[in-house]
Design a protein around this motif. Sequence first.
Motif, PDB file in Angstrom:
ATOM      1  N   GLY A  32      50.528  48.493  36.294  1.00 28.41           N
ATOM      2  CA  GLY A  32      49.388  47.637  36.610  1.00 28.41           C
ATOM      3  C   GLY A  32      48.568  48.221  37.754  1.00 28.41           C
ATOM      4  N   GLY A  33      47.334  47.781  37.850  1.00 33.65           N
ATOM      5  CA  GLY A  33      46.505  48.136  39.001  1.00 33.65           C
ATOM      6  C   GLY A  33      46.021  49.574  39.067  1.00 33.65           C
ATOM      7  N   VAL A  34      46.084  50.302  37.945  1.00 32.70           N
ATOM      8  CA  VAL A  34      45.651  51.708  38.001  1.00 32.70           C
ATOM      9  C   VAL A  34      44.158  51.862  37.704  1.00 32.70           C
ATOM     10  N   GLY A  35      43.515  50.794  37.189  1.00 30.43           N
ATOM     11  CA  GLY A  35      42.070  50.853  36.961  1.00 30.43           C
ATOM     12  C   GLY A  35      41.660  50.641  35.504  1.00 30.43           C
ATOM     13  N   LYS A  36      42.537  50.041  34.691  1.00 30.86           N
ATOM     14  CA  LYS A  36      42.203  49.841  33.270  1.00 30.86           C
ATOM     15  C   LYS A  36      40.926  49.014  33.103  1.00 30.86           C
ATOM     16  N   SER A  37      40.851  47.919  33.861  1.00 32.02           N
ATOM     17  CA  SER A  37      39.694  47.035  33.679  1.00 32.02           C
ATOM     18  C   SER A  37      38.426  47.679  34.212  1.00 32.02           C
ATOM     19  N   PHE A  38      38.550  48.394  35.300  1.00 26.49           N
ATOM     20  CA  PHE A  38      37.386  49.104  35.842  1.00 26.49           C
ATOM     21  C   PHE A  38      36.894  50.158  34.841  1.00 26.49           C
ATOM     22  N   ASP A  60      44.258  41.647  28.054  1.00 26.35           N
ATOM     23  CA  ASP A  60      45.276  41.558  29.100  1.00 26.35           C
ATOM     24  C   ASP A  60      45.722  40.099  29.174  1.00 26.35           C
ATOM     25  N   TRP A  69      34.808  41.971  36.383  1.00 25.05           N
ATOM     26  CA  TRP A  69      34.307  43.348  36.333  1.00 25.05           C
ATOM     27  C   TRP A  69      32.922  43.424  35.688  1.00 25.05           C
ATOM     28  N   ASN A 245      42.835  58.576  37.320  1.00 32.19           N
ATOM     29  CA  ASN A 245      41.899  57.768  38.127  1.00 32.19           C
ATOM     30  C   ASN A 245      42.328  57.773  39.593  1.00 32.19           C
ATOM     31  N   GLN A 246      41.359  57.499  40.468  1.00 34.68           N
ATOM     32  CA  GLN A 246      41.596  57.364  41.911  1.00 34.68           C
ATOM     33  C   GLN A 246      42.054  58.673  42.561  1.00 34.68           C
ATOM     34  N   ASP A 278      37.154  60.095  40.526  1.00 34.50           N
ATOM     35  CA  ASP A 278      37.384  60.036  41.973  1.00 34.50           C
ATOM     36  C   ASP A 278      37.736  58.635  42.436  1.00 34.50           C
ATOM     37  N   TYR A 279      38.453  58.573  43.553  1.00 28.70           N
ATOM     38  CA  TYR A 279      38.587  57.312  44.266  1.00 28.70           C
ATOM     39  C   TYR A 279      37.280  57.098  45.013  1.00 28.70           C
ATOM     40  N   ASP A 280      36.713  55.903  44.934  1.00 28.11           N
ATOM     41  CA  ASP A 280      35.453  55.632  45.618  1.00 28.11           C
ATOM     42  C   ASP A 280      35.467  54.184  46.118  1.00 28.11           C
ATOM     43  N   VAL A 283      33.845  51.093  44.473  1.00 24.82           N
ATOM     44  CA  VAL A 283      34.379  50.328  43.334  1.00 24.82           C
ATOM     45  C   VAL A 283      34.748  48.917  43.784  1.00 24.82           C
ATOM     46  N   TRP A 284      35.596  48.826  44.795  1.00 24.44           N
ATOM     47  CA  TRP A 284      35.999  47.476  45.212  1.00 24.44           C
ATOM     48  C   TRP A 284      34.895  46.776  46.000  1.00 24.44           C
TER      49      TRP A 284
END
Length: 324
Positions: A32-38, A60, A69, A245-246, A278-280, A283-284
């Motif tokens: 979880g939390g790896v960026g699927k929805s993003f 989900d 999102w 991702n990230q 990239d991590y950016d 996003v959040w």
Amino acid sequence: LEQFNSENDEFTSYRGRVQAASTIIAVGAGKGGVGKSFVSSSLAIFLAQLGYNTVIMDLDLGAANLHTWLGQGLPPRSIQEFLNDPTIKLEDLCADTMWSKLRFISGASEMILPADVNDYARARLMSSIYKLPSDFIILDLSAGTHLTTLDFFLMAHHNLVLFTPEPSSVENAYRFMKAAFYRKLKRYEYELQIKEQLELFLAGPQTGSVRSPAEFLRRVCGRDPVISHKVTNVMKQLDFRVVLNQVRTAQDATLGPAIQSVAHKHFGLPCNLLGTLDYDNAVWQSLRQKHHLLMANRQSHLYAQLMGMARRISSPQTSFKAAA
Ligand SMILES: Nc1ncnc2c1ncn2[C@@H]1O[C@H](COP(=O)(O)OP(=O)(O)OP(=O)(O)O)[C@@H](O)[C@H]1O
Ligand SMILES: [Mg+2]
């Protein structure tokens, strides 16, 4: 029972034999939390902006939050209605979004979890997804390897597996791909005459949580060239498209090609790197401000990386396999 059988027959005939009404892209991950929805929402917006009719579906189940999102509130209708009432059509649940050509089907409900979706409901839902006319349908999935999640993942034409540079995420990505591979083989166990071997192999002593497909091919199928050939062909239908991702450092970025090569050489899994993101912080930050990153940050590296991914996936040259 009659209804169940007829729906299932219909569904079976859709599995690979009848052309799906759209190209389906599933976004899964072992963690979880790896960026699927993003990533799902970004791909959907880009595909719509490239001119394709696109539907994004929040599968989900139990933790659906894709609406945030998309920068919108909870739509009044969701998949729960479809699951509760056999007369409801998926098309009825498509809500417009602020992007033209992009429609959204919400999964938001506290009542449904992947484990609550029985065989009949799953078959009906999958059959309806196949029939929904669009250019692209994107499925944002739950994390993990629940069979319902794996079936949604495997029904797609493009099977995206997301992971981040964290070691636990890399490990979970392999676990997810292996679980998907065995779920796929299980579907063909009668056709391939491997039911017994598969059960024995999976019940045997395990080194990881699931054993290596390459080992299965070597030890079990290797003795029979015909079965070995058939299993290899099933394997070829799977084309995992990994997305890293990230990424924060140059060292992180090397993990993309690395996972592709380990999946091939060590596990015998067909796997190609679709993209590195990239991590950016934007996003959040943009999520908090209730607008999508893509609206305000057109100059960012991440924007270009996502656009590149959308172009690659929609390009007619992209390798295409039959959904099954
Ligand atoms: N490229 C990125 N750069 C910075 N932050 C990111 C990036 N991708 C995702 N995130 C952050 O990671 C978090 C998880 O993202 P997201 O909700 O898309 O993951 P998920 O895999 O869908 O999670 P879940 O399994 O809970 O549904 C979010 O807070 C998001 O802002
Ligand atoms: Mg999510």
